[in-house]
Structure formats: structure tokens, C-alpha cells
Scaffold this motif. Sequence first.
Motif: not given
Length: 198
Positions: A36-62
Motif C-alpha cells: 500500500v502507498l504510504d504518505e511519502q509515496d503519495l507526496r512523491l506521486l502527487g496523489m491524495t487519500s482525501d476522499l469523500n464518503e460516497q466514493d469510499l462506500q461504493q468500494l466497501g471501505i469504511s
Amino acid sequence: MKIAIISAILMILIVGCSVVQEPPSETTITETQELVLDEQDLRLLGMTSDLNEQDLQQLGISSGTNCHTEEGYSNIADSSLGQYTVCVYYIPSLNDTQVIIELQKFANYEALNNTYQYDSSHLYSIEGLISENDYGDQSRFRVNNENDYGGEFNEPGVYYYHLWICKDLYLIHITSKGTVEAEDDIAEIAQQILSKFG
């Protein structure tokens, strides 16, 4: 004498036709969560794990996390038990292109190979293929195409990239939904995950 010659020929045929399976590479990875990508990986790749609840629920993620792991995951191909982790991210610089990373660990190579062959070629046309084997011996990189099964229903201007990679007993599937420019980002994500194998 005839028997010795025939025996020698049979031995040559048997040895010559036997398949030598290469041993798995030495890796320190023992479970999907280690990929799994960690915070350092995300900064390097220009990505964020800041997601809205609806997107997470569609994937079965709490809510409160962007990943979900199943320890006793049952492989559909042969009912062998393995591990499964799914994570979702955004690439803000690409109009919030969504990236989903699925990480599966299989009990054996047969289950891995059967799943890879089915997932990476089922319902897809050859027209969307970008590359094969660029990320290891079994990898396929593709983008959606109107000739895919159901491709005529794809939203215009939305591109779906898929990259499947087999590494040891792991199947890595990176997919994105967003802009056409995401191709290079998906490649960089793949390299970052592969670097964790050491």
C-alpha cells in the motif's frame, strides 16, 4: 546394446522435455498491506487519500481510511485462500482523476495465473492495448476503447487505464478514471509499488 541405446534416447527425451520452474524471487513482502502507498509515496506521486464518503462506500471501505483488506479472501478461480487489499486515491492535478489499486496475494502460481489471464483480457479489445510485459513477465497496460465489451456506453472524454502486474504470488491491478493524461501517472504508481519488493 540395443536396450542401452533405447534407454539413453528415452532419458534424453525425458530430461529434455521436463519443465524447470524458476524459484520465486527473494522478497521481504509477506502481505498485501506492505504494498500500500504510504504518505511519502503519495507526496512523491502527487496523489491524495482525501476522499469523500460516497466514493469510499461504493468500494466497501469504511470512512476514516482509504483502504480495505480481507485476510481470508477466497479466490474465485480455485477457492484457494489469499489476501486482498483495495485502496482508492485521487490525482488532484489531473482534475481529481480517481485511482483504484487492487492488491491480491494468491496461495499458488496456478491461481495467480488463472486470475491474471481472466482479469486482464476478459471483455477487452486489442485496440486499447498500450504494452505487454513492460512491468515484468506478466503485465498488461491498456486504456478503454469503444470496441471493448460495452465500450459504446463509456462516457465521452473519460479514460479508464488498467495496468495488471504479476510479481511473485501477487497480482497488482491499477486502474484510473479520468483524463487521458493519466497514462504516465499510472506507470509511475506501478514503479513505486514494484520498488517495495526490493
